[in-house]
Design a protein around this motif. Structure first.
Motif, PDB file in Angstrom:
ATOM      1  N   ALA A 119      -1.980   4.036  -1.896  1.00 55.14           N
ATOM      2  CA  ALA A 119      -1.696   3.249  -0.693  1.00 55.14           C
ATOM      3  C   ALA A 119      -2.235   1.837  -0.863  1.00 55.14           C
ATOM      4  O   ALA A 119      -3.234   1.612  -1.563  1.00 55.14           O
ATOM      5  N   GLY A 120      -1.558   0.883  -0.252  1.00 51.86           N
ATOM      6  CA  GLY A 120      -1.996  -0.509  -0.342  1.00 51.86           C
ATOM      7  C   GLY A 120      -0.906  -1.457   0.099  1.00 51.86           C
ATOM      8  O   GLY A 120      -0.041  -1.104   0.910  1.00 51.86           O
ATOM      9  N   ILE A 121      -0.932  -2.661  -0.440  1.00 54.50           N
ATOM     10  CA  ILE A 121       0.049  -3.698  -0.110  1.00 54.50           C
ATOM     11  C   ILE A 121       1.106  -3.732  -1.206  1.00 54.50           C
ATOM     12  O   ILE A 121       0.779  -3.917  -2.384  1.00 54.50           O
ATOM     13  N   ALA A 122       2.360  -3.561  -0.828  1.00 51.41           N
ATOM     14  CA  ALA A 122       3.437  -3.496  -1.819  1.00 51.41           C
ATOM     15  C   ALA A 122       3.579  -4.798  -2.592  1.00 51.41           C
ATOM     16  O   ALA A 122       3.725  -4.795  -3.814  1.00 51.41           O
ATOM     17  N   ASP A 123       3.548  -5.940  -1.913  1.00 46.19           N
ATOM     18  CA  ASP A 123       3.645  -7.239  -2.578  1.00 46.19           C
ATOM     19  C   ASP A 123       2.727  -8.207  -1.855  1.00 46.19           C
ATOM     20  O   ASP A 123       3.041  -8.707  -0.776  1.00 46.19           O
ATOM     21  N   ILE A 124       1.565  -8.459  -2.453  1.00 42.81           N
ATOM     22  CA  ILE A 124       0.548  -9.282  -1.803  1.00 42.81           C
ATOM     23  C   ILE A 124       0.960 -10.740  -1.693  1.00 42.81           C
ATOM     24  O   ILE A 124       0.359 -11.521  -0.941  1.00 42.81           O
TER      25      ILE A 124
END
Length: 220
Positions: A119-124
């Protein structure tokens, strides 16, 4: 007699008081001229001060503008280094069991598997950010965290019995594992894994930007 007359004239001349010249009062025209000259000098001084201040402002703007532009380039560069920002990995495991029977024949398969949810940010790089005019403070708004992956990392068959009449195919096993993966993912999301991933992303981005030279970083 003539001598006496001359003596009297000289005596009278000495006795006469000398005439004093009267001081002339300054005319109004002279006073007005002096005031106008003083006002002109004051205006010239003020104009020179304003010109100096304007020149200083223009010079400061030329110096500070490239600095702020460089800061924008630094932010873009730092964010491009970690386009997909994985901030949380969750390992889980489960056992799936498949049974099939027909008439007097039956088959079963028990499989244990392990998976990782990322999980996280797909495109920062898709962030909104703003830098203060002095280039010292940074304000960033991150996109929402999302599930970046849910992959199987290991798989093991515990028990298996196959009948030629009711065989259990590999696709049936994989379909059952996929259903189990979806259930595990729903449970993890319900537990707040996306919120945790967003908080970790904020901390990571803040530390990166502080290391890049910003004095204050606010991440939302």
């Amino acid at each position: 007699m003539e001598k006496d007359t001359n003596i009297e004239e000289k005596t009278n001349q000495k006795l006469k008081k000398p005439r004093t010249k009267k001081r002339e009062r300054p005319s109004r025209n002279r006073t007005n001229n002096f005031a106008s000259k003083l006002l002109t000098k004051a205006l010239i001084f003020i104009i020179l001060v304003l010109i100096a201040l304007f020149a200083a402002y223009v010079g400061w703007t030329k110096i500070s503008k490239p600095t702020v532009e460089n800061k924008y380039l630094i932010v873009d560069q730092q964010l491009s280094f970690c386009q997909e920002l994985v901030t949380l990995k969750y390992r889980y495991s489960d056992i799936v069991s498949i049974k099939k029977s027909a008439a007097f024949s039956s088959s079963h398969s028990i499989v244990k598997y392990s998976g990782i949810i990322r999980a996280g940010i797909a495109d920062i790089t898709y962030v909104d950010f703003d830098i203060s005019p002095n280039g010292k403070n940074l304000r960033i708004t991150l996109p929402d965290a999302e599930i970046l992956g849910n992959e199987i990392v290991s798989q093991e068959v515990f028990d298996e019995k196959q009948s030629i009449f009711v065989p259990i195919t590999f696709q049936e096993v994989m379909d059952e594992i996929e259903n189990s993966k979806k259930e595990a993912l729903e449970e993890i999301i319900a537990d707040g894994v996306l919120d945790d991933a967003k908080e970790y992303a904020k901390k990571i981005v803040k530390q990166i930007m502080l290391a890049a030279g910003f004095e204050e970083v606010l991440v939302y």
